[in-house]
Design a protein around this motif. Structure first.
Motif, short mmCIF file in Angstrom:
data_model
loop_
_atom_site.label_atom_id
_atom_site.label_comp_id
_atom_site.label_asym_id
_atom_site.label_seq_id
_atom_site.Cartn_x
_atom_site.Cartn_y
_atom_site.Cartn_z
N GLY A 7 13.14 -5.61 -53.31
CA GLY A 7 14.40 -4.90 -53.12
C GLY A 7 15.08 -5.36 -51.87
O GLY A 7 14.45 -5.50 -50.84
N ALA A 8 16.35 -5.61 -51.92
CA ALA A 8 17.13 -5.99 -50.75
C ALA A 8 18.32 -5.06 -50.67
O ALA A 8 18.98 -4.79 -51.68
N VAL A 9 18.60 -4.55 -49.49
CA VAL A 9 19.68 -3.60 -49.33
C VAL A 9 20.62 -4.08 -48.27
O VAL A 9 20.22 -4.67 -47.28
N SER A 10 21.89 -3.88 -48.45
CA SER A 10 22.92 -4.18 -47.46
C SER A 10 24.04 -3.18 -47.66
O SER A 10 24.03 -2.39 -48.61
N THR A 11 25.05 -3.20 -46.78
CA THR A 11 26.12 -2.22 -46.84
C THR A 11 26.87 -2.32 -48.17
O THR A 11 27.33 -3.39 -48.54
N GLY A 68 16.50 5.07 -35.22
CA GLY A 68 17.92 4.90 -35.01
C GLY A 68 18.72 4.60 -36.27
O GLY A 68 19.90 4.28 -36.19
N ARG A 69 18.09 4.68 -37.45
CA ARG A 69 18.76 4.43 -38.71
C ARG A 69 18.74 5.70 -39.55
O ARG A 69 17.87 6.55 -39.39
N THR A 70 19.67 5.80 -40.48
CA THR A 70 19.79 6.99 -41.32
C THR A 70 19.47 6.63 -42.77
O THR A 70 19.96 5.62 -43.29
N GLY A 71 18.66 7.49 -43.41
CA GLY A 71 18.35 7.30 -44.82
C GLY A 71 19.27 8.14 -45.68
O GLY A 71 19.55 9.31 -45.38
N GLY A 90 22.17 -0.06 -46.96
CA GLY A 90 22.91 -0.22 -45.71
C GLY A 90 22.08 -0.11 -44.46
O GLY A 90 22.63 -0.16 -43.35
N SER A 91 20.76 0.03 -44.59
CA SER A 91 19.91 0.21 -43.40
C SER A 91 19.44 -1.10 -42.80
O SER A 91 18.91 -1.13 -41.69
N GLY A 92 19.60 -2.20 -43.54
CA GLY A 92 19.09 -3.47 -43.04
C GLY A 92 17.60 -3.63 -43.27
O GLY A 92 16.98 -4.50 -42.67
N ILE A 93 17.03 -2.81 -44.14
CA ILE A 93 15.61 -2.89 -44.46
C ILE A 93 15.48 -3.20 -45.95
O ILE A 93 16.18 -2.63 -46.78
N ARG A 94 14.59 -4.12 -46.28
CA ARG A 94 14.28 -4.40 -47.68
C ARG A 94 12.83 -4.04 -47.95
O ARG A 94 12.03 -3.90 -47.02
N VAL A 115 20.33 -9.58 -39.12
CA VAL A 115 21.56 -8.82 -38.85
C VAL A 115 22.62 -9.77 -38.31
O VAL A 115 22.39 -10.49 -37.33
N HIS A 116 23.78 -9.80 -38.96
CA HIS A 116 24.90 -10.64 -38.52
C HIS A 116 25.82 -9.83 -37.61
O HIS A 116 26.28 -8.76 -37.98
N GLU A 117 26.06 -10.35 -36.43
CA GLU A 117 27.00 -9.71 -35.50
C GLU A 117 28.02 -10.77 -35.10
O GLU A 117 27.80 -11.57 -34.20
#
Length: 267
Positions: A7-11, A68-71, A90-94, A115-117
């Motif tokens: 599983g991969a998650v992004s915004t 510091g992240r929200t589920g 959207g958490s940046g965790i897969r 993480v891309h900034e």
């Protein structure tokens, strides 16, 4: 056939990638089994464990940064994979199905996504370990110098004493009429003070001559693989009865002449 889900998650995106892995059929529950979930929106480090408890899975966090992240809230009937994807969106965790051998419960491993900034790409820590056969001298709890075959080839010695000229605190008196060595370590030399040996066998027998060299070694630099100088009194092999140190001249071995995968070599 056991099922592995990636599983991969992004915004704004929920994705699950499915692949197969060898295993005995029916031994573990698949992540596509549907179960009821009631996990309200909350900090991710607590939400993920609440979901794991309701899903009946083992959770491996690894290097994933959950603080510091929200589920997201997960309420209703979902497959385990879909529930994880919605929670981590959207958490940046897969996540990845990582089944432990012999376990009857599915295991899920969490991973940190890059993480891309702006134009900067932040990656998780990478550890690189490397070792060189000559690095042991830096771990030895004593003062040790090694003159390698590479050094001898780079600066071919005209006299056997030239082998030691780049070694701090070590030298030998030079006589153009006598090719012998009488190693001096930190101002100490001669028989009973400095042990000179070839392949571990002591060579500096009692001998009186010019320059008060009592104990001389004769060796051909072209036949050596390396010279190991141990300074000061030591309890290692060959250190009995000496106070100045040990100079061990190691001759060439088959491993010095053969390259990897070769049975014939030379120099």
């Amino acid at each position: 056939m056991a099922i592995m889900l990636l599983g991969a998650v992004s915004t704004g995106q929920v994705a699950a990638q499915q692949s197969t892995a060898t295993g005995a059929p029916g031994k573990v529950a698949a992540l596509d089994s549907v179960r009821p979930f009631n996990v309200p929106a909350q900090p991710l480090d607590t939400a993920i464990y609440a979901l794991a408890a309701q899903a009946g899975i083992d959770l491996l966090v690894g290097d994933a940064q959950l603080q510091g992240r929200t589920g997201h809230a997960v309420q209703g009937n979902y497959s385990i994979a879909a529930a994880l994807s919605q929670l981590l969106d959207g958490s940046g965790i897969r996540f990845e199905h990582n089944q432990a051998q012999g376990s009857k419960r599915p295991s899920v491993q969490l991973f940190q996504l890059p993480v891309h900034e702006g134009n900067v790409l932040s990656l998780s820590a990478t550890q690189v370990n490397a070792a060189h056969p000559g690095d042991w001298v830096y771990q030895a709890p004593r003062s040790v110098n090694v003159v390698s075959r590479e050094q001898l080839d780079r600066n071919p010695p005209r006299h056997a004493a030239d082998m030691l000229e780049e070694t701090t605190g070590v030298y030998s008196a030079v006589s153009q009429q006598d090719p012998g060595l009488s190693v001096n370590i930190r101002g100490i030399q001669d028989y009973g003070r400095v042990n000179m040996s070839v392949d571990g066998m002591r060579q500096n027998y009692q001998q009186s001559g010019h320059q008060q060299r009592n104990g001389t070694l004769y060796v051909d630099p072209d036949l050596l693989s390396q010279v190991v100088i141990e300074k000061g009194a030591t309890s290692t092999m060959g250190g009995a009865g000496v106070i100045g140190g040990i100079a061990n001249f190691r001759t060439l071995e088959a491993s010095d002449l053969l390259t990897d995968g070769k049975e014939i070599g030379g120099r």
